[in-house]
Design a protein around this motif. Structure first.
Motif, mmCIF file in Angstrom:
data_model
loop_
_atom_site.group_PDB
_atom_site.id
_atom_site.type_symbol
_atom_site.label_atom_id
_atom_site.label_comp_id
_atom_site.label_asym_id
_atom_site.label_seq_id
_atom_site.Cartn_x
_atom_site.Cartn_y
_atom_site.Cartn_z
ATOM 1 N N ALA A 205 3.573 -6.446 3.072
ATOM 2 C CA ALA A 205 4.461 -5.442 3.671
ATOM 3 C C ALA A 205 5.419 -6.092 4.662
ATOM 4 O O ALA A 205 6.625 -5.791 4.686
ATOM 5 C CB ALA A 205 3.626 -4.358 4.358
ATOM 6 N N ALA A 206 4.906 -6.999 5.490
ATOM 7 C CA ALA A 206 5.764 -7.694 6.456
ATOM 8 C C ALA A 206 6.825 -8.524 5.746
ATOM 9 O O ALA A 206 8.006 -8.537 6.143
ATOM 10 C CB ALA A 206 4.910 -8.577 7.361
ATOM 11 N N GLY A 207 6.438 -9.220 4.677
ATOM 12 C CA GLY A 207 7.386 -10.028 3.917
ATOM 13 C C GLY A 207 8.483 -9.187 3.285
ATOM 14 O O GLY A 207 9.661 -9.590 3.271
ATOM 15 N N LEU A 208 8.130 -8.016 2.784
ATOM 16 C CA LEU A 208 9.133 -7.135 2.177
ATOM 17 C C LEU A 208 10.146 -6.645 3.212
ATOM 18 O O LEU A 208 11.350 -6.582 2.939
ATOM 19 C CB LEU A 208 8.434 -5.941 1.519
ATOM 20 C CG LEU A 208 7.671 -6.235 0.228
ATOM 21 C CD1 LEU A 208 6.816 -5.030 -0.169
ATOM 22 C CD2 LEU A 208 8.629 -6.591 -0.908
ATOM 23 N N LEU A 209 9.650 -6.292 4.384
ATOM 24 C CA LEU A 209 10.564 -5.833 5.429
ATOM 25 C C LEU A 209 11.525 -6.946 5.857
ATOM 26 O O LEU A 209 12.717 -6.705 6.076
ATOM 27 C CB LEU A 209 9.757 -5.332 6.634
ATOM 28 C CG LEU A 209 9.001 -4.014 6.424
ATOM 29 C CD1 LEU A 209 8.149 -3.684 7.645
ATOM 30 C CD2 LEU A 209 9.971 -2.867 6.131
ATOM 31 N N VAL A 210 11.003 -8.160 5.972
ATOM 32 C CA VAL A 210 11.855 -9.294 6.334
ATOM 33 C C VAL A 210 12.922 -9.519 5.261
ATOM 34 O O VAL A 210 14.110 -9.735 5.571
ATOM 35 C CB VAL A 210 11.010 -10.566 6.530
ATOM 36 C CG1 VAL A 210 11.896 -11.806 6.634
ATOM 37 C CG2 VAL A 210 10.131 -10.434 7.781
ATOM 38 N N TRP A 211 12.530 -9.438 3.993
ATOM 39 C CA TRP A 211 13.477 -9.644 2.890
ATOM 40 C C TRP A 211 14.563 -8.575 2.902
ATOM 41 O O TRP A 211 15.749 -8.862 2.689
ATOM 42 C CB TRP A 211 12.722 -9.638 1.563
ATOM 43 C CG TRP A 211 13.573 -9.994 0.387
ATOM 44 C CD1 TRP A 211 14.318 -11.120 0.209
ATOM 45 C CD2 TRP A 211 13.764 -9.210 -0.802
ATOM 46 N NE1 TRP A 211 14.960 -11.098 -1.011
ATOM 47 C CE2 TRP A 211 14.633 -9.944 -1.651
ATOM 48 C CE3 TRP A 211 13.274 -7.991 -1.231
ATOM 49 C CZ2 TRP A 211 15.021 -9.469 -2.889
ATOM 50 C CZ3 TRP A 211 13.661 -7.513 -2.476
ATOM 51 C CH2 TRP A 211 14.530 -8.248 -3.286
ATOM 52 N N ALA A 212 14.189 -7.321 3.186
ATOM 53 C CA ALA A 212 15.167 -6.239 3.235
ATOM 54 C C ALA A 212 16.139 -6.450 4.398
ATOM 55 O O ALA A 212 17.360 -6.267 4.248
ATOM 56 C CB ALA A 212 14.464 -4.896 3.382
ATOM 57 N N LEU A 213 15.635 -6.851 5.549
ATOM 58 C CA LEU A 213 16.496 -7.082 6.717
ATOM 59 C C LEU A 213 17.456 -8.258 6.490
ATOM 60 O O LEU A 213 18.621 -8.214 6.897
ATOM 61 C CB LEU A 213 15.637 -7.330 7.957
ATOM 62 C CG LEU A 213 14.873 -6.110 8.488
ATOM 63 C CD1 LEU A 213 13.941 -6.503 9.617
ATOM 64 C CD2 LEU A 213 15.854 -5.022 8.942
ATOM 65 N N LEU A 214 16.953 -9.306 5.824
ATOM 66 C CA LEU A 214 17.821 -10.446 5.514
ATOM 67 C C LEU A 214 18.978 -10.012 4.608
ATOM 68 O O LEU A 214 20.112 -10.478 4.757
ATOM 69 C CB LEU A 214 17.015 -11.553 4.841
ATOM 70 C CG LEU A 214 16.087 -12.363 5.759
ATOM 71 C CD1 LEU A 214 15.260 -13.343 4.944
ATOM 72 C CD2 LEU A 214 16.910 -13.113 6.823
ATOM 73 N N LEU A 227 17.001 -2.420 0.091
ATOM 74 C CA LEU A 227 16.373 -1.708 1.207
ATOM 75 C C LEU A 227 15.561 -0.522 0.705
ATOM 76 O O LEU A 227 14.415 -0.310 1.143
ATOM 77 C CB LEU A 227 17.451 -1.236 2.182
ATOM 78 C CG LEU A 227 16.935 -0.449 3.404
ATOM 79 C CD1 LEU A 227 16.046 -1.331 4.273
ATOM 80 C CD2 LEU A 227 18.106 0.103 4.213
ATOM 81 N N LEU A 228 16.133 0.261 -0.214
ATOM 82 C CA LEU A 228 15.418 1.412 -0.768
ATOM 83 C C LEU A 228 14.127 0.975 -1.439
ATOM 84 O O LEU A 228 13.052 1.548 -1.191
ATOM 85 C CB LEU A 228 16.311 2.138 -1.781
ATOM 86 C CG LEU A 228 15.612 3.209 -2.636
ATOM 87 C CD1 LEU A 228 15.234 4.399 -1.775
ATOM 88 C CD2 LEU A 228 16.495 3.635 -3.801
ATOM 89 N N ALA A 229 14.234 -0.058 -2.289
ATOM 90 C CA ALA A 229 13.044 -0.526 -3.010
ATOM 91 C C ALA A 229 11.990 -1.051 -2.044
ATOM 92 O O ALA A 229 10.797 -0.769 -2.190
ATOM 93 C CB ALA A 229 13.444 -1.605 -4.016
#
Length: 380
Positions: A205-214, A227-229
Motif C-alpha cells: 500500500a505504501a509503495g502504491l501511494l508513493v508511485w501515484a504521488l511520483l 492515481l485512480l487505480a
C-alpha cells in the motif's frame, strides 16, 4: 487492477448481472464495474489522443471503451485460472464477480494444505503471463501506429500489470497467498504466513501511494488514471489484509458450543408447495423441500421466499430453494470449532444438520450462529 480469490465470506444479496457460466461457474458483473469502466474511458480517452494524434475524440473514446472491455476479459480469464485450479483440487467455486477495477473468485471452502493454497493462488498470475505473451507477439507482429496496434499493446501491458500487481507479497493478493503457503509449509502453521502477508500488504500500500504521488509530481501522461487505480488498489489491499488478519485471530480463539443449542427444528414439505403456504408452515423452522420422487431440492431460503411470495404466492416453493451439497451438511455431533470453521469457509446462509443415520434433524442458520457469538462476546 486487483484479481483475487475470496474464501469464507458470505456474499451480499445484490450479486450483479449474470453474464454467463464458464465450466459451470456463474460470472457476475457487479454494478461497481460500470463506475470503474466510466472512469477508465474518461481518463484514458485523452491519453489515446496523445498516442494517436490523428484520432478524433470519438475514436479515442471508442478505443478507450474497447480497452476497458479487453481489460475486463483479461481479469475474467485470470479469475477462471483460479477457478479451474481450485476445482481440479476438489475445492468448489461458487462464482466469479467482476467489479470496479478488478475481479474476485469466491471459493466455497478454504484450502486444507499449503500446496492447495499455493497452486490456486499461482494459477491466476500464470494465466495473465500467458495472455501477456500472446498479446506481446501480436504487438510485435502488427504495424505500429494504428488503432489495432494500440489495443493489442495496451492489453499486453495491462496483463503484465495484473500479473505483477497480484504477485506482490501482500494479502489478499495472490503473491501474499503464495507467501503464506510457503511459510505454512515451512512452519507447519498458517498464522505466521498470514502475519507476513499482512505486513507485506502495508508495504504494498505504501509503495502504491508513493508511485501515484511520483506520477503527479512528474506530470506523467497517465497521472490521473494512475492515481485512480492506486487509490482503489490501496483500499482493496488494506481492506483485504484487515479481513485476513481478523479471520486468523478468530481461528486462534477456541469457541465451544453445541449444534443442539443453535439449530432450528426442521420441517419437510413437498417442493411443489405454494411458496406462501410454505412460509406460513415454516413458522421459524428450517424447511427441507422434497420432490415427489423423494429427492431433496434444497432448503427454503427465507428471504428469497418472502420476495417471491410478494409477487407470486402460488409459485412452487422450490423456486426459492437454496441447494444442499456436501459442504452445507453438518453432523449432529460435530464439535463447535468444526462447525464454526465450516460456516466461515462455505458461502451459504443455512446448513442442514443430520443425525448419525443420515436423517435431517435441524437447520443451522448463519444469522443464528452470528447472534450467539455476539452474545457470548458481550458476556466476556
Amino acid at each position: 487492477m486487483p484479481a483475487n480469490t475470496a474464501r469464507g465470506r458470505a456474499a451480499p444479496p445484490d450479486d450483479g448481472l449474470l453474464l454467463c457460466r464458464v465450466v459451470g461457474v456463474p460470472v457476475l458483473l457487479s454494478p461497481s464495474w460500470w463506475v470503474g469502466a466510466a472512469f477508465i474511458v474518461l481518463l484514458y480517452t485523452p491519453l489515446v489522443g496523445r498516442i494517436l494524434p490523428a484520432a478524433s475524440v470519438w475514436t479515442s473514446a471508442f478505443l478507450a471503451a474497447g480497452f476497458t472491455v479487453l481489460l475486463a476479459a483479461s481479469v475474467l480469464l485470470h479469475e477462471l485460472g483460479h477457478c479451474v485450479a481450485a476445482m481440479r483440487l476438489g475445492l468448489p467455486v461458487r462464482r466469479v464477480r467482476l467489479f470496479l477495477l478488478g475481479g474476485i473468485s469466491e471459493i466455497s471452502r478454504a484450502p486444507a494444505t499449503p500446496a492447495q493454497e499455493g497452486l490456486v493462488a499461482a494459477a491466476g498470475p500464470a494465466v495473465s503471463v500467458v495472455l501477456a505473451a500472446v498479446t506481446g507477439l501480436g504487438w510485435y507482429a502488427v504495424e505500429p501506429g494504428g488503432a489495432v496496434w494500440l489495443l493489442i499493446a495496451q492489453t499486453c501491458v495491462a496483463n503484465l500489470a495484473v500479473a505483477a500487481f497480484n504477485l506482490l507479497p501482500g494479502l489478499p493478493l495472490d503473491g501474499g497467498r503464495m507467501l503464506r503457503s510457503a511459510l505454512w509449509a515451512v512452519t507447519g502453521r498458517r498464522q505466521p504466513g498470514t502475519t507476513a502477508g499482512v505486513v507485506g500488504a502495508g508495504l504494498v500500500a505504501a509503495g502504491l501511494l508513493v508511485w501515484a504521488l511520483l506520477g503527479l509530481l512528474q506530470d506523467v501522461d497517465d497521472q490521473w488514471l494512475r492515481l485512480l487505480a492506486c487509490v482503489f488498489m490501496v483500499w482493496f489491499v488494506i481492506a483485504g489484509a484487515t479481513a485476513e488478519h481478523a479471520a486468523e485471530q478468530r481461528k486462534s480463539r477456541p469457541v465451544r458450543f453445541s449444534l443442539a443449542e443453535l439449530m432450528r427444528p426442521v420441517l419437510q414439505l413437498p417442493a411443489e408447495s405454494p411458496v406462501g403456504d410454505a412460509l406460513v408452515a415454516a413458522a421459524g423452522r428450517g424447511v427441507v423441500l422434497v420432490r415427489a420422487d423423494g429427492v431433496a431440492v434444497g432448503l427454503l431460503d427465507q428471504s428469497a421466499a418472502e420476495r417471491l411470495a410478494t409477487r407470486a404466492p402460488r409459485d412452487p416453493a422450490e423456486h426459492a430453494a437454496e441447494p444442499v451439497g456436501p459442504d452445507t451438511i453438518l453432523l449432529e455431533g460435530e464439535p463447535g470449532e468444526a462447525v464454526l470453521e465450516r460456516v466461515r469457509t462455505v458461502l451459504a446462509w443455512q446448513f442442514l444438520v443430520i443425525d448419525t443415520e443420515g436423517r435431517p434433524c435441524g437447520v443451522l442458520r448463519r444469522e443464528d450462529l452470528r447472534s450467539a457469538l455476539r452474545s457470548r462476546a458481550r458476556e466476556r
